[in-house]
Design an enzyme around this catalytic site. Structure first.
Site, PDB file in Angstrom:
ATOM      1  N   ASP A 175      29.415 135.302  12.388  1.00  0.00           N
ATOM      2  CA  ASP A 175      28.556 136.220  13.114  1.00  0.00           C
ATOM      3  C   ASP A 175      29.133 137.603  12.844  1.00  0.00           C
ATOM      4  OD1 ASP A 175      27.446 133.932  14.166  1.00  0.00           O
ATOM      5  OD2 ASP A 175      27.635 134.555  16.264  1.00  0.00           O
ATOM      6  N   HIS A 197      33.577 130.403   9.126  1.00  0.00           N
ATOM      7  CA  HIS A 197      33.115 129.133   8.578  1.00  0.00           C
ATOM      8  C   HIS A 197      32.981 129.197   7.061  1.00  0.00           C
ATOM      9  CE1 HIS A 197      31.749 127.502  12.613  1.00  0.00           C
ATOM     10  NE2 HIS A 197      32.038 128.778  12.880  1.00  0.00           N
ATOM     11  N   SER A 235      37.529 142.176  13.461  1.00  0.00           N
ATOM     12  CA  SER A 235      38.183 142.075  12.159  1.00  0.00           C
ATOM     13  C   SER A 235      37.167 141.798  11.071  1.00  0.00           C
ATOM     14  CB  SER A 235      39.271 141.006  12.183  1.00  0.00           C
ATOM     15  OG  SER A 235      40.130 141.184  11.080  1.00  0.00           O
TER      16      SER A 235
END
Length: 415
Positions: A221, A280, A373
């Site tokens: 995301d 992911h 980050s």
């Protein structure tokens, strides 16, 4: 004209949360701040005052539970927080004259949102842009040592059981949807960092084109930029003078591993503090049978204004970990770089830490502890053809808001 102002001209925005704002085109009344050493927009703030301000914000987070009144205050709410005015001279005037943050494109529409920069990131940027990372600012500390110290300190504070008291205000500040969480009851989390690296329900992020072995998806995301070549990335987005793929990966430029990534494509996934902070796999493949490479470094902010500034090599200077994945469709390596940043506590690996493990796109690889980050995925030349809408936004340049599992692109059938 800078890309910041072009973004304003192009935008049609909408309101989403207290950290985002919308400005209809005909009502834009002030420019986006363009930070630069020759244009100091906080002339009344010394580097020592900025250093004291950052320390005070971190200390404030230990004893005050409302993050919106301290470390996560955004510049358009500062007018209601007197203690920050006195702590950071000039910040109220700056907030009145500029929009401090950046625009992000909403995928599938012609709209953009403005995301306000948290106050801690703005002060961290002041220390870098209006001084030098080697200058002494506080108790004979350099800027870089101060940023590292405070980042580690914040991580420890948010590992404390007492830090759970800050979770409700964090949820409210960023309008988080707790219904998608694997554990939606925020009182069940034992520390703030446990909540920050929260897991989602298995069906919360469906993977587009999951059954297509050539499809590649978003790793996080995030706010995303993509470039088919490194040269394009350096032209439009990454302006650090020392940025090269070997430097990013911590490899000798003459090594065989570096040569695999000649002419590579890059996807840059920037995670803001509000984002789900697990990352992911973008591909079907396996975790390489090699050790993750941990590269020590700095804790500079990864905000676009820092990445876009020629004087700072954010991605190749910051602490980072490099994982290699083997792409099932081509047999080629894909480098997956998790980059720490200002006030990020740590980088953790889950499935990504299991050598030889078979993975499908969308499978979890790891997570960040507290902070915002970035992940950079590096694809050998020809492995990916990015989706056209992402390419178009990236050359504006403006980031695109995407979720884990959203389409990133596809491996050309000829490869």
């Amino acid at each position: 004209m800078s890309w910041y102002l072009r973004s304003i001209i192009d935008l049609v925005s909408r309101f989403l949360s207290p950290t985002t704002m919308h400005f209809p085109l005909h009502k834009v009344d002030k420019p986006l701040e363009h930070i630069h050493p020759e244009n100091n927009n906080l002339p009344g703030l010394s580097n020592e005052q900025a250093a004291h301000g950052l320390v005070a914000l971190v200390d404030h987070s230990e004893h005050h539970t409302d993050v919106s009144q301290g470390i996560h205050a955004s510049t358009h709410t500062l007018f209601n927080i007197p203690w920050i005015h006195s702590l950071i001279p000039g910040i109220e005037k700056l907030a009145a004259e500029y929009h401090i943050g950046n625009f992000v494109a909403l995928r599938g529409s012609k709209e953009q949102i403005f995301e306000a920069m948290p106050i801690y990131a703005r002060i961290g940027m002041h220390l870098l842009f209006y001084g030098n990372e080697q200058i002494k600012v506080l108790h004979s500390q350099t800027v870089e040592s101060l940023l590292k110290e405070q980042s580690i300190k914040e991580g420890k504070l948010y590992d404390s059981p007492d830090s759970t008291a800050s979770i409700p205000s964090f949820v409210s500040t960023y309008s988080l949807d707790t219904s998608e969480l694997l554990e939606p009851d925020v009182t069940k989390y034992k520390t703030f960092n446990e909540f920050f690296s929260r897991k989602l329900k298995p069906d919360a992020r469906p993977v587009e084109n999951a059954d297509d072995p050539l499809a590649i998806c978003s790793a996080a995301d995030c706010r995303l930029t993509v470039y088919q070549t490194i040269d394009l990335a350096k032209q439009f987005w990454i302006k650090g003078r020392e940025f090269t793929i070997p430097n990013l990966l911590g490899e000798d430029p003459s090594s065989e591993k570096s040569s695999v990534f000649d002419g590579a494509s890059v996807a840059i996934f920037r995670l803001a503090p509000a984002d789900y902070h697990r990352f992911h796999s973008p591909i079907d493949g396996t975790v390489a049978d090699t050790d993750i490479v941990h590269i020590p470094g700095q804790y500079y902010t990864v905000n676009p204004q820092a990445v876009n500034e020629p004087g700072f090599d954010v991605f190749t200077a910051n602490t980072r970990s490099v994982l290699y994945l083997t792409h099932a469709a081509t047999g080629l390596p894909v480098a997956f770089v998790a980059i720490g940043a200002l006030l990020v506590g740590s980088i953790g690996w889950t499935n990504g830490g299991e050598k030889g493990k078979a993975i499908k796109k969308g499978d979890e690889l790891g997570y960040f502890a507290y902070g915002g980050s970035t992940v950079v995925a590096v694809f050998p030349k020809g492995v990916i053809e990015f989706d056209a809408d992402l390419v178009a936004n990236s050359v504006v340049p403006v980031e695109t808001l995407v979720k884990v599992g959203n389409s990133l692109g596809k491996t050309p059938a000829k490869v």
